[in-house]
Design an enzyme around this catalytic site. Structure first.
Site, PDB file in Angstrom:
ATOM      1  CG  HIS A 159      -1.700  -1.230   1.427  1.00 41.67           C
ATOM      2  ND1 HIS A 159      -2.939  -1.472   0.873  1.00 41.67           N
ATOM      3  CD2 HIS A 159      -1.372  -2.351   2.111  1.00 41.67           C
ATOM      4  CE1 HIS A 159      -3.350  -2.677   1.232  1.00 41.67           C
ATOM      5  NE2 HIS A 159      -2.417  -3.243   1.978  1.00 41.67           N
ATOM      6  CB  SER A 286      12.997  21.975 -15.536  1.00 46.56           C
ATOM      7  OG  SER A 286      12.224  23.146 -15.684  1.00 46.56           O
ATOM      8  CE  LYS A 292      11.664  18.904 -11.114  1.00 44.50           C
ATOM      9  NZ  LYS A 292      10.438  19.232 -11.846  1.00 44.50           N
ATOM     10  CD  GLU A 299       8.691  11.606 -15.565  1.00 46.32           C
ATOM     11  OE1 GLU A 299       7.962  12.186 -14.779  1.00 46.32           O
ATOM     12  OE2 GLU A 299       9.527  12.196 -16.270  1.00 46.32           O
TER      13      GLU A 299
END
Ligand code: ARG
Length: 466
Positions: A159, A286, A292, A299
């Site tokens: 979980h 970024s 970043k 992804e």
């Protein structure tokens, strides 16, 4: 009547296809990828035709030499592909006919329907081998990280809540299991592809005395003992696209696995976890926020899995409701298959590359796994060893957790005097349940994350991956 380029089937037509129709119906822009399989199939077919006496040995030889020459031109990028000739099959046959008069006999006892089915089965056998090789590469990269950090412990999660401690390597070896099942699945797909369609004709075979077993053998469609494997129903053979669906399924499942692995790594690379640091080479920055470093390779792995599922869906939808046997709809079966193949190979390479540059932030892992709450179940097991029924033990430990929370202290910072009233079997050594190394050593059974098992699994994987 003027003979137009469409000489293979143009005989009964008095009008050429519209330009729009040519553009719409051509498949050579993508099925040229099958050229090598198509040439192999034609060479074997010619050999068979000579074997049964439908062409002479010298006709066979000139057909095969012509096909080889065309093959070299294609490989060198010098072959003039023409959309007017629809597909890979007719492009090659027409080119051959221009050079070799005997080529007019090549299509004897054959249809593009059994031809394309053969090409694709040859293609699938090779594609499965290629994917399996890339799976192996990804597994090796993961195993290398696991071995290099064999002593590192992290919390395991259910979980997405901290559950119980595990070796990081145990977590990583779970990925090897997932990928191993994938490899086995591709093995099975290759085996299902291993039946020769040639001789099924358009749908109803041929009246000519061909030898299907000869062709099957020549193309390597054989069982483990070298006996030819030929498909058993001509109608099923030209209508069947099960292997396409199976291949796309296997790719989609690789995608699901890679997506789940990617998600773990994305979480671990976040500031909130900081268990790992990703290689710069597989991240991007970024354009706006200078600080970043984004986990783009991971992804994209997550994103590509959607595409692989989409390709599978395309194939299922394409084939459902089609009347037997061949229908031109089936030409649309190739782009999703090729895309799944290419993207799966690419994804596996990217996963391997990402793992190869991965850094494990061991201090952060140690900090996270030092949370004594991870061993609450071990305290319950301690009570079980003292003869307390597990349900009761679970309840008692729950009360200990509640007490610790109330006092604002970690579980193992309570004194014996504080916990003793909760159960008489909580002896002075109760806190030994929180000894992490001992806790790991107790997990001895097959498949468990203890150090002895881990060593065994390392040995098993090193052997399996050679
Ligand atoms: N390009 C076609 C395909 O991929 C080859 C088979 C054509 N057969 C036919 N009956 N038109 O499906």
């Amino acid at each position: 009547m003027a003979k137009h380029a469409q000489a293979t089937w143009g005989g009964r037509f008095s009008q050429k296809p519209a330009d729009l129709m040519l553009k719409f119906s051509e498949s050579v822009s993508f099925d040229r990828r099958l050229a090598r399989c198509d040439i192999a199939g034609s060479k074997a077919h010619a050999a068979m035709l000579a074997h049964v006496g439908l062409i002479t040995a010298s006709e066979r030889d000139s057909i095969q030499a012509g096909l080889d020459a065309i093959g070299s031109e294609i490989a060198a990028g010098r072959f003039p592909w023409s959309a007017q000739l629809e597909d890979v099959h007719m492009n090659i046959e027409q080119a051959l006919t221009k050079r070799v008069p005997a080529a007019a006999k090549l299509h004897t006892a054959r249809s593009r329907n059994d031809q394309v089915a053969t090409d694709m089965r040859l293609y699938f056998k090779a594609a499965c081998g290629e994917v399996i090789q890339r799976i192996d590469g990804a597994q090796r990269a993961i195993l290398a990280v696991a071995s290099a950090h064999a002593a590192v412990l992290i919390p395991g999660y259910t979980h997405l809540q901290r559950a119980q401690p595990v070796f990081l390597a145990h977590h990583l070896l779970a990925y090897l299991e997932m990928l191993q099942r994938d490899a086995e699945r591709f093995d099975a797909v290759a085996d299902h592809a291993n039946w020769c369609p040639l001789g099924s004709g358009a749908l109803a075979g041929t009246t000519l005395p061909i030898d299907r077993e000869f062709t099957a053998k020549a193309l390597g469609f054989v069982d483990a003992r070298g006996r030819p494997r030929v498909t058993q129903n001509s109608m099923d053979t030209v209508a069947d696209r099960d292997v396409f669906v199976e291949f796309a399924t296997a790719c989609a499942l690789v995608g699901v696995h890679l997506s789940r692995i990617a998600e773990d790594l994305i979480l671990w690379a976040s500031q909130e976890f900081r268990f790992i640091s990703l290689p710069d080479a597989f991240c991007t920055g970024s354009s706006l926020m200078p600080q970043k470093k984004n986990p783009d390779s991971l992804e994209l792995l997550r994103g590509k899995s959607a595409r692989l599922q989409g390709n599978l869906q395309t194939l299922l939808t394409l084939t459902k409701g089609l009347p037997l046997t061949y229908n031109r709809d089936l030409q649309e079966d190739k782009p999703p298959v090729f895309d799944s193949h290419d993207q799966t190979v690419l994804c596996l390479e990217v996963l391997a590359g990402t793992f190869t540059g991965l850094q494990i932030l061991e201090a952060r892992c140690a900090e996270a796994v030092s949370d004594p709450a991870l061993l609450a179940t071990d305290l319950a097991d301690y009570l079980v060893r003292a003869g307390v029924p597990f349900r009761e033990a679970h309840h008692v430990v729950g009360a200990v957790v509640k007490l610790a929370e109330g006092r604002g202290r970690p579980l193992n910072q309570l004194s014996h005097a504080e916990v003793q009233p909760l159960h008489p079997k909580l002896g002075p050594d109760w806190v030994s349940a929180f000894d992490l190394q001992q806790a790991m050593a107790r997990r001895r059974g097959t498949g468990m994350p203890g150090p002895v098992q881990l060593r065994r699994q390392f040995a098993r994987w090193k052997k399996l991956l050679g």
